[in-house]
Enzyme design. Structure first.
Site, PDB file in Angstrom:
ATOM      1  NE  ARG A 123      68.144  98.727  75.511  1.00 51.39           N
ATOM      2  CZ  ARG A 123      69.249  99.427  75.325  1.00 51.39           C
ATOM      3  NH1 ARG A 123      69.439 100.549  75.989  1.00 51.39           N
ATOM      4  NH2 ARG A 123      70.168  99.017  74.473  1.00 51.39           N
ATOM      5  CG  ASP A 182      66.258 105.328  76.939  1.00 51.45           C
ATOM      6  OD1 ASP A 182      66.026 106.237  77.751  1.00 51.45           O
ATOM      7  OD2 ASP A 182      67.018 105.469  75.964  1.00 51.45           O
ATOM      8  N   GLY A 232      67.000 102.094  67.846  1.00 48.87           N
ATOM      9  CA  GLY A 232      67.038 102.972  66.686  1.00 48.87           C
ATOM     10  C   GLY A 232      68.210 102.731  65.759  1.00 48.87           C
ATOM     11  CE  LYS A 237      75.413 102.293  70.498  1.00 48.57           C
ATOM     12  NZ  LYS A 237      75.906 102.636  71.852  1.00 48.57           N
TER      13      LYS A 237
END
Length: 497
Positions: free
Chosen positions: A195, A264, A105, A125
């Protein structure tokens, strides 16, 4: 032509300009696994922290991490030639509840870089919105970015499997959380950011071809021995279970609380990943909850090992269409129950300075934990002071940490008897290599963050140096290894970042 792995020449004065050696193997899985998109720029970026040691390990010369071009590229303001930016899709269980589709996201994978350490994925990130941002803005804020930058390197310094951070860049662009904060981008690296949730996504969506492609990719790249097994996918589950068990033993031994162990946030490589509301224990409290968003204490310190198994069980369910036989899947998961206690006991014996195994060690370890808990003793300081404890001397610095002296004396007698046959020099060497002097306590991170908000990044640099070598003495820096101040207990860390 100069490359990023060479010394720059006068013909090529900008070390960020040369071609990097990109592999981009994850992108080869196909469009079902990701969305290609460019990072979103931030205005007027500046350096917050740079991990020069990691840059050198990746084969990047120091000048590369100094240049304006690199600053712009690692903030997401200009592309790196050869990279293939994308955001991957995955799913997951969050706090025990199926959350459905999630995905990167606010993280954008630039690609895989060939390095002396092998291929390493480079990820930004906080680089802006993606199709998986849901209601989020795709940004990370300065405080959480500094915490991840420092803690990932702290874990590496402790010898714990982890993703790592190459740098943090900041911008005065406003980001709204509980209050208005400023934006930052962490450049983090790992052999892979896949993940448990990646497998859950395709399994729950009944996409066996994609599930198989992902599993085959992971086996080929990271678990090649599994290809020779009778059931390769069960062998993969067992290998992941064992890596996760070793990671969890390392967390528990050093007193690390992750805070948000959703599926996750669990690495298929057994890496510590996604540093959000983490904490290293101050006073030892087995039930400590570091995440103020964790209302029911699902991820309390003493529950982490069981939560790791719960997550592995979810991974096993996701892989079941490939494993086919439920008994094979359950057998693969059983390895966690064997490896974790063995690995934890081995680490605790090292912390106690015991080079050889004895049948009474389990009882000694349990009594040590009970004593620490009943006296609320500072976890890191206890273990470091214990390095000077022998059967004959060195009791006072350790005894001073306890208010229940009768219980301490009884424990000290038990410990002294166990130490009697142990070589003192061997014991001291083992303990000094197993019990860090420096960990990233919440108050140290908070002090560095508050200074960084004023554009003073010196404390970030100092902490990075200490945390990269946490077992060393670092003369003149004892204040970073002291007891936390009273106000440290009021620091609230949540999932907001």
């Amino acid at each position: 032509m100069s490359t990023a792995f060479d010394t720059p020449t006068s013909a090529n004065p900008h070390p960020a300009a040369p071609d990097l050696k990109w592999v981009n193997s994850f992108a080869g899985l196909g469009a079902d696994f990701y969305t290609e998109l460019a990072p979103s720029p931030l205005p007027s970026p500046y350096w917050v922290g740079r991990n020069r040691a990691l840059a050198r390990e990746l084969g990047l010369h120091d000048q590369w991490l100094e240049s304006a071009e690199t600053l712009a590229a690692l903030t997401g303001n200009q592309p790196l030639a050869g990279s293939r930016p994308l955001a991957s899709v995955y799913a997951g269980h969050q706090f025990g509840v199926w959350a459905g589709q999630l995905g990167d996201g606010r993280a954008i994978l630039l690609g895989e870089l060939e390095t002396p350490r092998g291929p390493q994925e480079i990820q930004l990130k906080g680089a802006g919105k993606t199709p998986y941002s849901r209601m989020g803005d795709g940004r990370a804020v300065l405080r959480s970015s500094i915490r991840e930058f420092l803690c990932s390197e702290a874990m590496h310094g402790l010898g714990i499997a982890t993703t790592r951070a190459l740098c943090v860049t900041g911008s005065d662009a406003a980001v709204r959380r509980e209050e208005i904060e400023t934006a930052a981008v962490v450049t983090r690296t790992a052999p892979s950011f896949i993940r448990f949730g990646h497998f859950e996504h395709f399994s729950y969506r009944n996409k066996p071809a994609q599930l198989k492609a992902l599993a085959d990719y992971v086996i080929a790249r990271f678990y090649p021995d599994c290809r020779e097994a009778r059931q390769p996918y069960a062998a993969l589950l067992q290998a992941v279970s064992e890596r996760t068990a070793h990671m969890m033993a390392a967390w528990q031994a050093v007193g690390f609380c992750h805070g948000v162990m959703n599926t996750d946030n669990m690495s298929i490589l057994g890496l510590t990943i996604d540093y959000g509301p983490f904490q290293f224990l101050d006073a030892f409290d087995p039930g400590h909850i570091c995440n103020h968003s964790d209302d029911h204490g699902r991820y309390a310190y003493n529950k982490q090992p069981n939560m790791a198994y719960w997550n592995l069980f979810c991974l096993g369910q996701a892989l079941l269409p490939l494993i086919e036989n439920q008994e094979d899947a359950l057998a693969a998961l059983e390895s966690y129950k064997t490896v974790f206690p063995q690995a934890l006991q081995a680490r605790m014996r090292a912390k106690l300075g015991l080079p050889d195994e004895h049948e009474s060690d389990g009882q000694l370890i349990e009594s040590t934990f009970r004593l620490l808990a009943s006296n609320k003793v500072d976890y890191t300081i206890f273990w470091r002071r214990l390095c000077g404890f022998t059967a004959q001397s060195g009791h006072e610095p350790v005894r001073d940490l306890f208010f229940d002296l009768e219980s301490f004396n009884a424990w000290a007698l038990q410990y002294s008897e166990r130490l009697a046959p142990v070589d003192i020099a061997q014991k001291a060497d083992l303990m000094l290599k197993s019990n860090p002097k420096y960990v990233l306590r919440n108050h140290l991170g908070e002090e560095a963050i508050q200074a960084a908000k004023l554009k003073d990044f010196s404390q970030v640099d100092t902490l990075l140096t200490l945390l990269q070598a946490p077992f060393d003495e670092h003369p003149g820096q004892d204040s970073f290894a002291g007891f936390p101040p009273d106000w440290a207990s009021s620091i609230a860390i949540s999932c907001s970042s």
